[in-house]
Design a protein around this motif. Structure first.
Motif, PDB file in Angstrom:
ATOM      1  N   PHE A   1       0.830  -1.208   0.000  1.00 22.09           N
ATOM      2  CA  PHE A   1       0.000   0.000   0.000  1.00 22.09           C
ATOM      3  C   PHE A   1       0.863   1.257   0.000  1.00 22.09           C
ATOM      4  O   PHE A   1       0.647   2.165  -0.801  1.00 22.09           O
ATOM      5  CB  PHE A   1      -0.921  -0.017   1.222  1.00 22.09           C
ATOM      6  CG  PHE A   1      -1.681   1.257   1.435  1.00 22.09           C
ATOM      7  CD1 PHE A   1      -2.716   1.610   0.595  1.00 22.09           C
ATOM      8  CD2 PHE A   1      -1.346   2.112   2.484  1.00 22.09           C
ATOM      9  CE1 PHE A   1      -3.419   2.792   0.790  1.00 22.09           C
ATOM     10  CE2 PHE A   1      -2.043   3.292   2.688  1.00 22.09           C
ATOM     11  CZ  PHE A   1      -3.085   3.628   1.836  1.00 22.09           C
TER      12      PHE A   1
ATOM     13  N   TYR B   1      -6.918   2.887   3.070  1.00 20.28           N
ATOM     14  CA  TYR B   1      -6.303   1.558   3.161  1.00 20.28           C
ATOM     15  C   TYR B   1      -7.294   0.499   3.624  1.00 20.28           C
ATOM     16  O   TYR B   1      -7.337  -0.609   3.094  1.00 20.28           O
ATOM     17  CB  TYR B   1      -5.119   1.618   4.127  1.00 20.28           C
ATOM     18  CG  TYR B   1      -4.525   0.274   4.463  1.00 20.28           C
ATOM     19  CD1 TYR B   1      -3.657  -0.360   3.583  1.00 20.28           C
ATOM     20  CD2 TYR B   1      -4.832  -0.375   5.661  1.00 20.28           C
ATOM     21  CE1 TYR B   1      -3.107  -1.596   3.876  1.00 20.28           C
ATOM     22  CE2 TYR B   1      -4.289  -1.609   5.964  1.00 20.28           C
ATOM     23  CZ  TYR B   1      -3.437  -2.217   5.071  1.00 20.28           C
ATOM     24  OH  TYR B   1      -2.912  -3.443   5.362  1.00 20.28           O
TER      25      TYR B   1
ATOM     26  N   ASN C   1      -9.732  -0.264   0.844  1.00 20.02           N
ATOM     27  CA  ASN C   1      -9.114  -0.447  -0.471  1.00 20.02           C
ATOM     28  C   ASN C   1      -9.741   0.472  -1.521  1.00 20.02           C
ATOM     29  O   ASN C   1     -10.171   0.027  -2.591  1.00 20.02           O
ATOM     30  CB  ASN C   1      -9.221  -1.907  -0.916  1.00 20.02           C
ATOM     31  CG  ASN C   1      -8.332  -2.818  -0.110  1.00 20.02           C
ATOM     32  OD1 ASN C   1      -7.205  -2.459   0.214  1.00 20.02           O
ATOM     33  ND2 ASN C   1      -8.837  -3.983   0.245  1.00 20.02           N
TER      34      ASN C   1
ATOM     35  N   TRP D   1      -2.989  -2.849  -4.823  1.00 14.15           N
ATOM     36  CA  TRP D   1      -2.295  -1.568  -4.721  1.00 14.15           C
ATOM     37  C   TRP D   1      -0.964  -1.591  -5.453  1.00 14.15           C
ATOM     38  O   TRP D   1      -0.543  -0.595  -6.047  1.00 14.15           O
ATOM     39  CB  TRP D   1      -2.063  -1.209  -3.254  1.00 14.15           C
ATOM     40  CG  TRP D   1      -3.299  -0.786  -2.532  1.00 14.15           C
ATOM     41  CD1 TRP D   1      -4.035  -1.515  -1.638  1.00 14.15           C
ATOM     42  CD2 TRP D   1      -3.972   0.481  -2.650  1.00 14.15           C
ATOM     43  NE1 TRP D   1      -5.117  -0.787  -1.187  1.00 14.15           N
ATOM     44  CE2 TRP D   1      -5.094   0.440  -1.783  1.00 14.15           C
ATOM     45  CE3 TRP D   1      -3.733   1.644  -3.379  1.00 14.15           C
ATOM     46  CZ2 TRP D   1      -5.972   1.511  -1.645  1.00 14.15           C
ATOM     47  CZ3 TRP D   1      -4.600   2.717  -3.248  1.00 14.15           C
ATOM     48  CH2 TRP D   1      -5.709   2.652  -2.397  1.00 14.15           C
TER      49      TRP D   1
END
Length: 212
Positions: A138, A160, A163, A178
């Motif tokens: 990420f 995060y 997503n 990611w």
């Protein structure tokens, strides 16, 4: 050695330790004084801060350095620069490259830079650090997107936990990978002039599909 003698020796040892502790407390109370400790922060604009106090004895000085800093000797510490703005616990913060909280973010900074959210921070050795599963993929995507100004200015928020990527034009992108997004970030430029507020899905194979 008899049992009674052993017991007597143990009792004497306990009394001696207790007596030493009392003496140490008295010494600390009468011979230790707080002293303002000014520490130079090494950055592009060198700053002098007071944090917090040094405790000086006649034979020793204990200096407490601020959290999230790195000692570079010579009574100097390097303050990790803020690289990303995160939203955590109803506040906005600057975090360093390794996602350690280093400062508050101002309102002007929040509106000028993309914000990262959905991360969990835990207190580790006096600093708040993000610890999440697969966070490296990420953060790699975040760094890759923010590295190019034309692309980064399109982005408003990285989520995060869900997503999801939110663009400033009101477009929502569900990100399934990611790491692949970082490698295919130029696809975001296709949405630079989009006039609608559609929802998109970025698939693991690198395709960007319109959901509705």
């Amino acid at each position: 050695m008899s049992l009674s003698l052993r017991a007597a020796i143990c009792m004497v040892a306990i009394i001696a330790i207790w007596f030493v502790a009392i003496i140490n407390f008295i010494v600390e109370s009468f011979f230790t004084v707080p002293l303002a400790q000014f520490t130079k922060i090494v950055n592009p604009e060198e700053t002098v801060i007071e944090f917090p106090l040094a405790f000086r004895r006649r034979w020793k000085t204990d200096i407490i350095y601020p959290p999230a800093t790195v000692d570079v000797s010579g009574n100097r510490v390097f303050l990790k620069p803020g690289k990303y703005i995160v939203f955590y616990d109803d506040s906005y913060y600057w975090v360093s490259e390794d996602f350690v909280i280093v400062d508050h973010a101002s309102m002007d900074e929040i509106t000028s830079f993309p914000v990262v959210g959905g991360l969990n921070f835990v207190l580790v050795e006096g600093v708040y650090k993000a610890i999440d599963n697969n966070i490296d993929d990420f953060t790699g995507a975040v760094e890759g997107i923010l590295a190019e100004r034309r692309i980064s200015r399109l982005v408003a928020y990285f989520d995060y936990r869900n997503n999801t990527l939110f663009l400033r034009r009101g477009i929502t992108i569900k990100v399934l990978d990611w790491e692949k997004l970082s490698a295919s970030k130029e696809l975001l430029l296709q949405l630079e002039n989009a006039s609608d507020r559609s929802e998109y899905i970025f698939l693991s194979d690198g395709k960007l599909l319109r959901a509705r």
